[in-house]
Design a protein around this motif. Sequence first.
Motif, PDB file in Angstrom:
ATOM      1  N   UNK A   1      -2.376  -3.301   8.879  1.00 11.90           N
ATOM      2  CA  UNK A   1      -3.587  -3.666   8.158  1.00 11.90           C
ATOM      3  C   UNK A   1      -3.795  -5.174   8.136  1.00 11.90           C
ATOM      4  N   UNK A   2      -2.684  -5.883   7.976  1.00 13.90           N
ATOM      5  CA  UNK A   2      -2.790  -7.338   7.947  1.00 13.90           C
ATOM      6  C   UNK A   2      -3.058  -7.883   9.345  1.00 13.90           C
TER       7      UNK A   2
ATOM      8  N   UNK B   1       2.066   0.772   8.923  1.00 10.58           N
ATOM      9  CA  UNK B   1       0.623   0.657   8.684  1.00 10.58           C
ATOM     10  C   UNK B   1       0.303  -0.471   7.710  1.00 10.58           C
TER      11      UNK B   1
ATOM     12  N   UNK C   1      -6.276   1.660  18.248  1.00 14.47           N
ATOM     13  CA  UNK C   1      -6.028   1.077  16.932  1.00 14.47           C
ATOM     14  C   UNK C   1      -4.740   1.616  16.327  1.00 14.47           C
TER      15      UNK C   1
ATOM     16  N   UNK D   1     -10.980  -6.790  13.523  1.00 11.95           N
ATOM     17  CA  UNK D   1     -11.693  -5.583  13.141  1.00 11.95           C
ATOM     18  C   UNK D   1     -13.164  -5.609  13.516  1.00 11.95           C
TER      19      UNK D   1
ATOM     20  N   UNK E   1       0.873  -1.169   0.000  1.00  9.91           N
ATOM     21  CA  UNK E   1       0.000   0.000   0.000  1.00  9.91           C
ATOM     22  C   UNK E   1       0.912   1.222   0.000  1.00  9.91           C
TER      23      UNK E   1
ATOM     24  N   UNK F   1      -4.558  -6.401  11.963  1.00  6.76           N
ATOM     25  CA  UNK F   1      -5.795  -6.040  12.644  1.00  6.76           C
ATOM     26  C   UNK F   1      -7.026  -6.675  12.015  1.00  6.76           C
ATOM     27  N   UNK F   2      -6.878  -7.223  10.821  1.00  6.16           N
ATOM     28  CA  UNK F   2      -8.066  -7.691  10.108  1.00  6.16           C
ATOM     29  C   UNK F   2      -8.930  -8.650  10.926  1.00  6.16           C
TER      30      UNK F   2
ATOM     31  N   UNK G   1       0.834   4.431  -0.331  1.00  9.09           N
ATOM     32  CA  UNK G   1       0.666   5.703   0.371  1.00  9.09           C
ATOM     33  C   UNK G   1       0.560   5.552   1.880  1.00  9.09           C
ATOM     34  N   UNK G   2       0.659   4.332   2.363  1.00  6.62           N
ATOM     35  CA  UNK G   2       0.643   4.131   3.811  1.00  6.62           C
ATOM     36  C   UNK G   2       2.070   3.893   4.291  1.00  6.62           C
TER      37      UNK G   2
ATOM     38  N   UNK H   1     -15.780   0.241  15.543  1.00  7.37           N
ATOM     39  CA  UNK H   1     -15.664   0.853  14.241  1.00  7.37           C
ATOM     40  C   UNK H   1     -14.758   2.055  14.286  1.00  7.37           C
ATOM     41  N   UNK H   2     -14.780   2.748  15.308  1.00  5.95           N
ATOM     42  CA  UNK H   2     -14.265   4.049  15.588  1.00  5.95           C
ATOM     43  C   UNK H   2     -12.962   3.993  16.330  1.00  5.95           C
ATOM     44  N   UNK H   3     -12.629   2.816  16.873  1.00  8.40           N
ATOM     45  CA  UNK H   3     -11.483   2.702  17.774  1.00  8.40           C
ATOM     46  C   UNK H   3     -10.335   3.561  17.288  1.00  8.40           C
ATOM     47  N   UNK H   4      -9.876   4.429  18.117  1.00  9.46           N
ATOM     48  CA  UNK H   4      -8.904   5.419  17.664  1.00  9.46           C
ATOM     49  C   UNK H   4      -7.505   5.143  18.138  1.00  9.46           C
ATOM     50  N   UNK H   5      -7.159   5.677  19.291  1.00  4.84           N
ATOM     51  CA  UNK H   5      -5.775   5.604  19.754  1.00  4.84           C
ATOM     52  C   UNK H   5      -5.310   4.173  19.939  1.00  4.84           C
TER      53      UNK H   5
END
Lengths: 271, 337
Positions: A113-114, A109, A131, A120, A102, A116-117, A104-105, A125-129
Amino acid sequence: MSQAERSRAAPNDCVLEAQGLRKEFRGFVAVAGVNLKIRRGSIHALIGPNGAGKTTVFNLLTRFLPLSSGRISFESEDVTALRPDQLAARGLVRSFQISAVFANLSVADNIRLALQRPMLSAMRFWAGDKAATFGEDRISGLLGQVGLESFARERAGDLPYGRKRALEIATTLAADPKVMLLDEPTQGLGHEDVDRVTDLIRRAAQGRTVVMVEHNMKMVAQIADTITVLRRGEIIAEGAYQELAENPEVVEAYLGSNRRGDRSQPGARAS
Amino acid sequence: MRTSTAIFLAILTVGVAAPFGGLYPLFLTKCLAFALFACSFNFFTGNVGLLSIGHAAFFGLGAYVAGHALKVWGITPELALGLAVLVGASLGFVMGGMAIRRQGIYFAMVTLALAQMVYFFCLQAPFTGAEDGLQRIPRGRLFGLLLLDNDLVMYGFVLVSVAGAIWGLQRLMEAPFGQVMLAIRDNEPRAMSLGYDCRSYKLMAFVISASVAAFAGGLKAQTLGLASLPDAHWTQSGNVILMCLLGGLGTAVGPIVGATFIVALEGYLADFGLINIMGLTIDLSTKIPIVIGAIFMLCVLMFRKGIVGEIIDRTKQYLRNAQAPVAAKQVDTLLQK
């Protein structure tokens, strides 16, 4: 009948099995009835001259291409009707011939992405810090394995080619697959990089199964347990490296239809 | 501080300060509604990388639904706007469901075609007032309590709702959901091979984008008391594309800047009246599309990343140059190893 007998004889021996895989593109038969059995825990290489249908078999196995006919079972379950992402979620994860990151990541990151799938749906949905820092330890561990620790914050698209390929393998590993399908993992790599990737695959194969398409015979000879030779969409031979190196049909397939015989001929680079 | 929080606070600060700078609340309210519309478009097209030419359908339908609910049913504004969002989401689900399977130009064409169907529905449907549109829509009482007839009160309500909605969109981009969207834009097959159901993610993004666009349309109808065919016309879709490109597609604040610029320009030109160029008298107020078209061409030719995109790029370049000596040293030490 025969299939039932086989699965009764060795119910858990085969992690991935394909029967009569066939793919036609507007009349052109790219893959003509391929039967494959991938033993659990083995490193299985698919080799063959250009245009033999290796990548097409890969795309069929991972459901990236629809089958013309045939049947695929994974972990003794029929998965012929699944979508690629569903199959990946079950543990059949592939890499691509052209390095796929990816761009641009950041490097970290990409791995995240791999990682956390699987979480998820459980994660808000919103989990911030939480995540944003999710899996830091595993990420640096994986990056360490492929020698990318110091690149964690770089944009993946800015990495040199060899590093991109290393990142791709690390990302595939992060998905913790049962079966890893690697499409030409050493293509376009320099000497030291090839050795590093070979070593990496060998280590990654502990506790999982690896299927790979590979042109580099030296590397295949080093790590593959079983080799399947494809030509014009059909399997012409299968076995361990030593058996195949003495098989005249295999040698002929390589010399006969591939001008890059010096590179692809079994044993030529095993010096 | 997160970008989302920063943007939220910035909108509120600028928004509270602006009326004191002598800007009319009604003009500011219109700017905000279009800024939200642009952000909704950017949320999908800027982050997923598929061009939708159908967003006017959501904006227009949102305006009609909220307008009808306020005028004919006389329900409170928050319910009317909620209904607009619901209708926008449903329409987004249907349109997205059909379009999302296509890539590139085909996706754009499917959204355009479906949006045209919505336009003709708006033209023919009994409750839209056809060519007249819905006029004199009352603003109603917020939660049945606060009368919104005063422009400044209405502005306050719109300011808080728009800032909140933009915060929400940006916050989503900072969550894992946003990361997955960016990953899909970068490399869809790879995202799929890691087990992400790309189609569902894209559809979800489309539905969210459609609902916010409908919300923006509803706010616009409520503020100006008017929902009419131009809201749903395809040129409105073109307009929002232009706003985003001008401000910076895919950036967080670009769409807000672009929308404000275009709305301000339209207002300015409309007041400009007649000008005289070499003996030719031109009524600029009727030539707004020509002026905007010219600006668009300049934008595409000279700063393709949009106002905000260019600023971000230049800043990054400046920072990189400032760090260059350090980086060179690092390379040296690496080579020596």
